[in-house]
Design a protein around this motif. Structure first.
Motif, PDB file in Angstrom:
ATOM      1  N   MET A  53       0.274  -7.387   0.936  1.00 11.34           N
ATOM      2  CA  MET A  53      -0.243  -8.005  -0.292  1.00 11.34           C
ATOM      3  C   MET A  53       0.944  -8.530  -1.077  1.00 11.34           C
ATOM      4  SD  MET A  53      -1.252  -4.685  -2.661  1.00 11.34           S
ATOM      5  CE  MET A  53      -1.671  -3.449  -1.433  1.00 11.34           C
TER       6      MET A  53
ATOM      7  N   LEU B 195       2.316   1.696  -3.538  1.00 10.47           N
ATOM      8  CA  LEU B 195       1.366   2.269  -4.497  1.00 10.47           C
ATOM      9  C   LEU B 195       1.199   3.764  -4.243  1.00 10.47           C
ATOM     10  CD1 LEU B 195      -1.265  -0.625  -4.451  1.00 10.47           C
ATOM     11  CD2 LEU B 195       0.131   0.066  -6.426  1.00 10.47           C
TER      12      LEU B 195
ATOM     13  N   ALA C 288       0.839  -1.208   0.000  1.00 11.73           N
ATOM     14  CA  ALA C 288       0.000   0.000   0.000  1.00 11.73           C
ATOM     15  C   ALA C 288       0.871   1.254   0.000  1.00 11.73           C
ATOM     16  CB  ALA C 288      -0.922  -0.011   1.229  1.00 11.73           C
TER      17      ALA C 288
ATOM     18  N   GLU D 212       0.243  -8.487  -6.886  1.00  4.20           N
ATOM     19  CA  GLU D 212      -0.944  -7.640  -6.801  1.00  4.20           C
ATOM     20  C   GLU D 212      -0.560  -6.164  -6.981  1.00  4.20           C
ATOM     21  OE1 GLU D 212      -4.002  -8.255  -6.850  1.00  4.20           O
ATOM     22  OE2 GLU D 212      -4.893  -6.371  -6.176  1.00  4.20           O
ATOM     23  N   VAL D 213       0.572  -5.780  -6.406  1.00  6.28           N
ATOM     24  CA  VAL D 213       1.047  -4.399  -6.581  1.00  6.28           C
ATOM     25  C   VAL D 213       1.283  -4.134  -8.064  1.00  6.28           C
ATOM     26  CG1 VAL D 213       2.901  -2.763  -6.035  1.00  6.28           C
ATOM     27  CG2 VAL D 213       2.123  -4.405  -4.288  1.00  6.28           C
ATOM     28  N   CYS D 214       1.923  -5.098  -8.719  1.00 12.05           N
ATOM     29  CA  CYS D 214       2.229  -4.961 -10.142  1.00 12.05           C
ATOM     30  C   CYS D 214       0.942  -4.813 -10.954  1.00 12.05           C
ATOM     31  CB  CYS D 214       3.006  -6.202 -10.582  1.00 12.05           C
ATOM     32  SG  CYS D 214       3.567  -6.124 -12.266  1.00 12.05           S
ATOM     33  N   ARG D 215      -0.033  -5.673 -10.649  1.00 12.76           N
ATOM     34  CA  ARG D 215      -1.296  -5.626 -11.391  1.00 12.76           C
ATOM     35  C   ARG D 215      -1.979  -4.264 -11.202  1.00 12.76           C
ATOM     36  NH1 ARG D 215      -6.383  -6.093 -10.859  1.00 12.76           N
ATOM     37  NH2 ARG D 215      -6.321  -6.367  -8.601  1.00 12.76           N
ATOM     38  N   ARG D 216      -1.977  -3.784  -9.962  1.00 11.55           N
ATOM     39  CA  ARG D 216      -2.647  -2.490  -9.701  1.00 11.55           C
ATOM     40  C   ARG D 216      -1.930  -1.340 -10.401  1.00 11.55           C
ATOM     41  NH1 ARG D 216      -4.749  -2.350  -3.437  1.00 11.55           N
ATOM     42  NH2 ARG D 216      -5.375  -4.531  -3.326  1.00 11.55           N
ATOM     43  N   LEU D 217      -0.597  -1.404 -10.424  1.00 17.38           N
ATOM     44  CA  LEU D 217       0.150  -0.338 -11.110  1.00 17.38           C
ATOM     45  C   LEU D 217      -0.200  -0.325 -12.596  1.00 17.38           C
ATOM     46  CD1 LEU D 217       3.695  -0.634  -9.484  1.00 17.38           C
ATOM     47  CD2 LEU D 217       2.118   1.307  -9.316  1.00 17.38           C
ATOM     48  N   ARG D 218      -0.198  -1.485 -13.225  1.00 21.95           N
ATOM     49  CA  ARG D 218      -0.495  -1.540 -14.662  1.00 21.95           C
ATOM     50  C   ARG D 218      -1.951  -1.170 -14.931  1.00 21.95           C
ATOM     51  NH1 ARG D 218       4.346  -0.522 -15.750  1.00 21.95           N
ATOM     52  NH2 ARG D 218       5.761  -2.206 -16.281  1.00 21.95           N
ATOM     53  N   ASP D 219      -2.867  -1.623 -14.052  1.00 20.55           N
ATOM     54  CA  ASP D 219      -4.281  -1.270 -14.220  1.00 20.55           C
ATOM     55  C   ASP D 219      -4.482   0.235 -14.153  1.00 20.55           C
ATOM     56  OD1 ASP D 219      -5.047  -3.836 -14.554  1.00 20.55           O
ATOM     57  OD2 ASP D 219      -6.062  -4.068 -12.617  1.00 20.55           O
ATOM     58  N   SER D 220      -3.634   0.901 -13.361  1.00 22.18           N
ATOM     59  CA  SER D 220      -3.791   2.347 -13.235  1.00 22.18           C
ATOM     60  C   SER D 220      -3.131   3.077 -14.403  1.00 22.18           C
ATOM     61  CB  SER D 220      -3.192   2.834 -11.915  1.00 22.18           C
ATOM     62  OG  SER D 220      -1.774   2.793 -12.003  1.00 22.18           O
TER      63      SER D 220
END
Ligand code: CA
Length: 229
Positions: free
Chosen positions: A58, A38, A35, A62-70
């Motif tokens: 986490m 991010l 968190a 999951e951090v990687c996925r959230r970064l790319r999703d953003s």
């Protein structure tokens, strides 16, 4: 000065990395969990992320996925204590660019960081196609995305984009894996390294209708890889 965010919960490792990167004239922000990482990336322009997998809140995946999703496109290098190939490929599937396995040599990590920063500096394609179709999937190397015919999008990591860029330039021709390593990662990476092969596995999962029986990203036996559009 490039800004690097280190997301790593081992204080000694994080401190060592920070000292070395600052010595190399990078600006460094350290975050001890996902968190905070991010938040650090969102708080200021970030040129590269070093991402541990086993974090207290986490998984690094999951951090990687959230970064790319953003929509973040900066290089992400995973620092993984796990050495299984499947984890490496999973990171690449989620849009990471590269990984090093702990314990790693600092020199190798710095070489990979500097290579990633040099590459993303010239993010604009040096010529050649940046949008093309492989089978039924659309590839956009500038947005670093693959779009399937049902509209679903998947992120491409920086190195995956570069591999595709070289393969599409010479579509239909076998491109030696040693050449891919040299042109994309530069000197200092051993040709025995499985890096390219793991990226190819990940690319097939994103681009091939049946990744086990590839029809587009073919293995040229004992040579390298060939792209059939
Ligand atoms: Ca950890």
């Amino acid at each position: 000065m490039p800004h690097i965010v280190i997301i790593e919960d081992e204080p000694n490792l994080a401190m060592g990395l920070r000292d070395n990167l600052e010595f190399e004239k990078h600006t460094v922000t350290h975050a001890a969990d996902g968190a905070a990482g991010l938040a650090a990336v969102a708080a200021q322009p970030t040129d590269l992320v070093l991402l541990d997998i086993m974090l207290p809140d986490m998984e690094g995946f999951e951090v990687c996925r959230r970064l790319r999703d953003s929509g973040a496109t900066m290089p992400i290098i995973i620092l993984s204590a796990r050495s299984q190939e499947i984890d490496k490929v999973r990171g690449l599937e989620l849009g990471a660019d590269d990984y090093v396995t702990k314990p790693f040599s600092l020199r190798e990590l710095l070489a990979r960081i500097n290579a990633a920063l040099r590459r993303s500096d010239r993010a604009a394609p040096a010529g050649g196609k940046s949008v093309f179709t492989i089978g039924k999937r659309k590839v956009d190397l500038i947005r670093q995305k693959v779009t399937a015919d049902d509209g679903g999008e998947q992120p491409l990591g920086y190195y995956e984009s570069e591999i595709l860029r070289l393969l599409v330039e010479r579509a239909g021709e076998a491109v030696p894996r040693t050449e891919l390593l040299e042109r994309i990662w530069g000197a200092g990476i051993s040709p025995a390294d499985r890096t390219v092969d793991n990226h190819i596995v990940s690319l097939r999962r994103k681009l091939e209708p049946d990744p086990r029986n590839p029809r587009h990203i073919l293995t040229a036996h004992a040579v390298g890889y060939k792209l059939v559009l």
